[in-house]
Motif scaffolding. Structure first.
Motif, short mmCIF file in Angstrom:
data_model
loop_
_atom_site.label_atom_id
_atom_site.label_comp_id
_atom_site.label_asym_id
_atom_site.label_seq_id
_atom_site.Cartn_x
_atom_site.Cartn_y
_atom_site.Cartn_z
N GLY A 82 0.80 -1.22 0.00
CA GLY A 82 0.00 0.00 0.00
C GLY A 82 0.84 1.26 0.00
O GLY A 82 0.29 2.38 0.02
N GLY A 83 2.15 1.13 -0.04
CA GLY A 83 3.03 2.30 -0.06
C GLY A 83 3.21 2.86 -1.45
O GLY A 83 2.53 2.46 -2.41
N LYS A 84 4.13 3.81 -1.58
CA LYS A 84 4.43 4.41 -2.88
C LYS A 84 4.96 3.36 -3.86
O LYS A 84 5.53 2.35 -3.46
CB LYS A 84 5.51 5.49 -2.71
CG LYS A 84 4.99 6.86 -2.40
CD LYS A 84 6.10 7.89 -2.57
CE LYS A 84 5.58 9.31 -2.46
NZ LYS A 84 6.63 10.29 -2.75
N TYR A 85 4.79 3.64 -5.15
CA TYR A 85 5.41 2.80 -6.17
C TYR A 85 6.89 3.16 -6.24
O TYR A 85 7.24 4.31 -6.58
CB TYR A 85 4.76 3.02 -7.53
CG TYR A 85 3.38 2.41 -7.66
CD1 TYR A 85 3.22 1.11 -8.12
CD2 TYR A 85 2.23 3.13 -7.34
CE1 TYR A 85 1.96 0.53 -8.25
CE2 TYR A 85 0.97 2.57 -7.46
CZ TYR A 85 0.84 1.27 -7.92
OH TYR A 85 -0.41 0.69 -8.05
N ILE A 86 7.75 2.20 -5.93
CA ILE A 86 9.20 2.42 -5.89
C ILE A 86 9.86 1.47 -6.90
O ILE A 86 9.62 0.25 -6.85
CB ILE A 86 9.78 2.14 -4.49
CG1 ILE A 86 9.05 2.94 -3.41
CG2 ILE A 86 11.28 2.41 -4.47
CD1 ILE A 86 9.35 4.41 -3.40
N TYR A 87 10.67 2.03 -7.80
CA TYR A 87 11.30 1.21 -8.84
C TYR A 87 12.81 1.46 -8.92
O TYR A 87 13.27 2.59 -8.72
CB TYR A 87 10.68 1.50 -10.21
CG TYR A 87 9.23 1.08 -10.30
CD1 TYR A 87 8.88 -0.25 -10.45
CD2 TYR A 87 8.21 2.03 -10.21
CE1 TYR A 87 7.54 -0.63 -10.52
CE2 TYR A 87 6.87 1.65 -10.28
CZ TYR A 87 6.55 0.31 -10.44
OH TYR A 87 5.23 -0.07 -10.49
N VAL A 88 13.53 0.39 -9.24
CA VAL A 88 14.97 0.49 -9.48
C VAL A 88 15.23 0.58 -10.98
O VAL A 88 14.56 -0.09 -11.79
CB VAL A 88 15.71 -0.73 -8.88
CG1 VAL A 88 17.14 -0.82 -9.40
CG2 VAL A 88 15.72 -0.63 -7.35
N TRP A 89 16.20 1.41 -11.34
CA TRP A 89 16.58 1.65 -12.73
C TRP A 89 18.07 1.43 -12.92
O TRP A 89 18.86 1.68 -12.00
CB TRP A 89 16.25 3.10 -13.13
CG TRP A 89 14.81 3.44 -13.06
CD1 TRP A 89 14.05 3.61 -11.93
CD2 TRP A 89 13.93 3.67 -14.16
NE1 TRP A 89 12.76 3.92 -12.27
CE2 TRP A 89 12.66 3.97 -13.62
CE3 TRP A 89 14.11 3.67 -15.55
CZ2 TRP A 89 11.57 4.25 -14.43
CZ3 TRP A 89 13.02 3.96 -16.36
CH2 TRP A 89 11.76 4.24 -15.80
N VAL A 90 18.46 0.97 -14.11
CA VAL A 90 19.88 0.83 -14.42
C VAL A 90 20.19 1.49 -15.76
O VAL A 90 19.31 1.61 -16.63
CB VAL A 90 20.33 -0.66 -14.48
CG1 VAL A 90 20.11 -1.33 -13.12
CG2 VAL A 90 19.63 -1.42 -15.59
#
Length: 290
Positions: free
Chosen positions: A136-144
């Motif tokens: 239910g938290g923020k959408y968090i994404y990793v990028w390279v």
């Protein structure tokens, strides 16, 4: 000057971890991966060096973890949802080399759609796994970002983690999410040669759309992305028509608040849910083609 690669990764879940990683020369990405989810304050750390990480993936179930382990990935043994009550998510990485593996030179984290759009248009690749998955938290994404520009050269779909052994990268989110059916994943190969790249992707959710794409010369990925759900037959299609520019990156879009941001930034997404006809989450396939 020699290129500095991402050579090691770590995850901190408390102050003791942070102190240890600082003493070992790691650098911290200052975005809490548990943002708005409660739980521990969790951060991603990295080292630069001559060794070359070429592949970053995430697992959120045992089958994914088994596939990654069997393919020789190294697991960072810290749950990215520690204390938040969501899925147990783990970071994995590989230093494998070869035609499908271009070294990573930068890694970063986004916490809002504006950041995502900016990354896509500047040559970054998005992991599809929300690091707050089911919290239910923020959408968090990793990028390279890689040493050289890469392109999508092949796509397929499969239920298992077996594609890792064929050097396919996983779009690491279940396209059947929320349906109760067995997970299905989209997989892809990369190339540094734009001449070998795919230039367009389509989704069919009806028989008329299926027939139309077939007549236009698109090639179908054989697995129904809705298999086992009772919903529409959903297929992924692709082409290498030179009339379009090569596709640089692909991912999934689940945060519907990001739709207008992506549209304004010119990030292409196919506005046909991969869960059409089911009670699952709305999921759009997105890709970047400059």
């Amino acid at each position: 000057m020699a290129t500095s690669y991402i050579s090691d990764l770590a995850v901190s879940i408390d102050a003791a971890d942070e102190k240890l990683f600082l003493s070992q020369g790691f650098k911290k990405i200052n975005v809490n991966l548990n943002q708005e989810a409660g739980g521990n304050k969790i951060y991603l750390w990295y080292k630069n060096g001559s060794e070359q990480i070429s592949w970053v993936q995430f697992s959120f179930n045992n089958a994914m973890a088994k596939g990654l382990s069997n393919a020789g990935f190294k697991k960072v043994d810290r749950n990215l949802n520690e204390g938040a009550g969501g899925d147990a998510i783990y970071l994995w990485f590989s230093k494998k080399s070869g035609q499908y593996h271009t070294p990573i030179v930068e890694i970063d984290v986004t916490e809002n759609p504006d950041g995502e759009a900016l990354k896509f248009s500047n040559g970054w690749e998005k992991s599809a796994c929300d690091l707050n998955r089911n919290t239910g938290g923020k959408y968090i994404y990793v990028w390279v970002k890689r040493e050289k520009q890469t392109y999508i050269s092949e796509v397929t779909a499969d239920r298992s983690g077996n594609c890792y052994k064929d050097d396919y990268m996983c779009v690491d989110e279940d396209v059947n999410r929320g349906t109760g059916a067995a997970p299905i994943f989209i997989w892809y190969h990369q190339t540094t040669d734009p001449e070998l790249a795919l230039t367009d992707l389509k989704i069919s959710t009806t028989n008329d759309e299926y027939q139309s794409l077939q007549k236009q010369g698109y090639t179908k990925v054989s697995l129904n992305l809705n298999e086992g759900t009772g919903g529409n037959q959903v297929y992924l299609w692709y082409t290498k028509d030179p009339a379009n520019n090569p596709i640089q990156a692909m991912s999934l879009l689940l945060n519907l608040d990001a739709v207008p941001v992506y549209e304004n930034a010119g990030i292409l997404f196919i506005k046909k849910s991969l869960n059409t006809g089911t009670t699952g989450l709305t999921e759009y396939l997105c890709f970047y083609r400059p």
